[in-house]
Design an enzyme around this catalytic site. Structure first.
Site, short mmCIF file in Angstrom:
data_model
loop_
_atom_site.label_atom_id
_atom_site.label_comp_id
_atom_site.label_asym_id
_atom_site.label_seq_id
_atom_site.Cartn_x
_atom_site.Cartn_y
_atom_site.Cartn_z
N LYS A 14 3.43 -15.63 3.25
CA LYS A 14 3.61 -16.37 2.00
C LYS A 14 5.18 -16.56 1.85
O LYS A 14 5.54 -16.18 1.06
CB LYS A 14 3.06 -15.45 0.88
N ASP A 56 -6.24 -7.00 3.86
CA ASP A 56 -7.48 -6.65 3.07
C ASP A 56 -8.17 -7.55 2.21
O ASP A 56 -9.41 -7.55 2.43
CB ASP A 56 -7.01 -5.57 1.87
N ASP A 79 -2.90 -18.37 1.08
CA ASP A 79 -3.79 -19.05 0.22
C ASP A 79 -4.36 -20.15 0.97
O ASP A 79 -5.65 -20.38 0.76
CB ASP A 79 -3.11 -19.47 -1.05
N TYR A 126 0.95 -1.03 0.02
CA TYR A 126 -0.01 -0.01 -0.07
C TYR A 126 0.84 1.24 -0.01
O TYR A 126 0.39 2.16 -0.45
CB TYR A 126 -1.17 0.08 1.29
N ASP A 170 -12.30 -9.53 3.39
CA ASP A 170 -13.45 -9.64 2.43
C ASP A 170 -14.32 -10.82 2.64
O ASP A 170 -15.43 -11.15 2.67
CB ASP A 170 -13.39 -9.14 1.30
C1 IPM Z 1 -10.77 -1.57 3.10
C2 IPM Z 1 -10.87 -0.92 1.73
C3 IPM Z 1 -9.64 -0.09 1.38
C4 IPM Z 1 -8.39 -0.75 1.59
C5 IPM Z 1 -9.95 0.85 -0.01
C6 IPM Z 1 -11.16 1.29 -0.25
C7 IPM Z 1 -8.70 1.69 -0.17
O1 IPM Z 1 -10.81 -1.93 0.80
O2 IPM Z 1 -10.93 -0.73 3.68
O3 IPM Z 1 -10.54 -2.85 3.19
O4 IPM Z 1 -7.89 -1.33 0.49
O5 IPM Z 1 -8.12 -0.90 2.68
MN MN Z 2 -10.96 -4.20 1.63
#
Ligand code: IPM
Ligand code: MN
Length: 362
Positions: free
Chosen positions: A197, A255, A231, A138, A259
């Site tokens: 990894k 990140d 993974d 990042y 999700d």
């Molecule tokens: C999160 C989001 C952010 C990230 C984006 C919107 C920059 O996906 O908070 O997980 O990648 O950190």
């Molecule tokens: Mn995210």
């Protein structure tokens, strides 16, 4: 005299302001019940402001925000603004400038919430991801040369310093010690799992792994250490989520896996997170996006924002109030709401906020 906390509210874009309002509603109920005060200041950072003024974020923003006790964020991301501008210019910039080097993301399935994972319930899906939030790919340097030609080259490097890795790992070990499964009476040991990894990224994750083992051996001998490739982690998050207690990982992997984690806990409508600077000002947010298509319809699920509010209170030291919100949320998901999905909750956004606020008020 009761304590007063100064809170900056960044409603942001899309449905962000709507869920932030419900979060504030519940926070106010908690403040009344548990005897502290919250003093809010609104900021209009987001897509609308950018379109109107051409400015993404004033240079003074992080200085101003650092005067608050905490920051409560709705969502950033506007359909009429090119992807990346607001995300990097507001969300990431604030995380970096305020040095919120931890992104704490619980993966917790509340009672009554549907998970796509067969035969798993709240007892199995209950762990926390500590995502490093200040570095890695990042913030690593990069660029494109000879752009638009057949010879173009793009680089974006994953860069970690020992300092960044170490402060994140120490936070994660401490977190596992205080909030791990043993600490919560759910296991006979607290476990921290490093997600990396090491079989391919043999520089960056070698650094992480050595630091992990050194710190663990020196200062946290009572915490069990596990290691997972990222993974394989995705595989186990689906197949055996009950193996996990506290996981720690770098920014990009964190990140991605959170999700996946959010989906296993019933979706973005319920997934909360905190961008934490343990020595400074932290920022709490629902981890989903601004969901622009639902804007203004009073159908979006505010529980992620409400749970982010609970995390904020916990970090401010109002643990009892934070736990009360969690308990009421579990009751509302378990006994009232039909679904976590926008428009299918059986209640409107404001009604869900009312239900939780009423529960907290007792
Ligand atoms: C999160 C989001 C952010 C990230 C984006 C919107 C920059 O996906 O908070 O997980 O990648 O950190
Ligand atoms: Mn995210």
């Amino acid at each position: 005299m009761s304590k007063t906390y100064k809170i900056a509210v960044l409603g942001g874009d899309g449905t962000g302001p709507e869920v932030a309002v419900e979060g504030v509603k519940v926070l106010n109920a908690a403040a009344d019940t548990y005897g502290f005060k919250l003093d809010y200041t609104d900021f209009d950072f987001g897509g609308e402001r950018y379109i109107r003024t051409g400015e993404v974020l004033p240079d003074s923003a992080s200085g101003e925000l650092s005067q608050f006790d905490s920051i409560f964020l709705g969502a950033i991301g506007h359909p009429d603004v090119k992807p990346g501008i607001l995300e990097k210019g507001i969300l990431l910039r604030l995380r970096f400038e305020l040095d919120q080097y931890i992104n704490l993301r619980p993966v917790k399935l509340y009672p009554g919430v549907d998970t796509p994972i067969k035969d798993k319930g709240p007892a199995e899906i209950d762990y926390v991801v500590v995502r490093e939030n200040s570095g890695g790919i990042y913030t690593g340097t990069g660029g494109i040369s000879q752009k638009g030609t057949p010879n173009e080259v793009a680089v974006q490097s994953m860069v970690y310093s020992r300092f960044q890795v170490e402060r994140c790992l120490r936070y994660a070990f401490d977190y596992a010690k205080k909030h791990g499964k043993k600490a919560r009476g759910k296991s006979d040991e607290n476990t921290l799992g490093l997600v990396g990894k090491t079989n391919v990224l043999t520089y960056v994750f070698d650094l992480w792994e050595r630091a992990f083992n050194e710190i663990g051996e020196q200062d946290y001998t009572d915490i069990r250490r596990d290691y997972y490739h990222v993974d394989a982690t995705c595989m186990w998050m689906v197949k055996n989520p009950e193996w996990f207690d506290v996981l720690v990982t770098g920014n990009m992997f964190g990140d991605i896996i959170t999700d996946l984690g959010a989906m296993t806990q019933g979706g973005m409508g319920i997934a909360a997170g905190g961008n934490i600077n343990p020595e400074g000002v932290s920022m709490f947010e629902p981890i989903g996006g601004s969901a622009p298509k639902y804007t203004g319809q009073n159908v979006i699920n505010p529980l992620a924002a409400i749970c982010a509010g609970a995390m904020m209170l916990d970090t401010l030291g109002e643990t009892e109030a934070a736990n009360a919100i969690e308990t009421v949320v579990a009751d509302v998901t378990g006994t009232k709401m039909k679904s976590m999905a926008a428009g299918r909750m059986g209640y409107s956004t404001t009604e869900v906020g009312d239900l939780v606020a009423a529960g907290v008020a007792g």
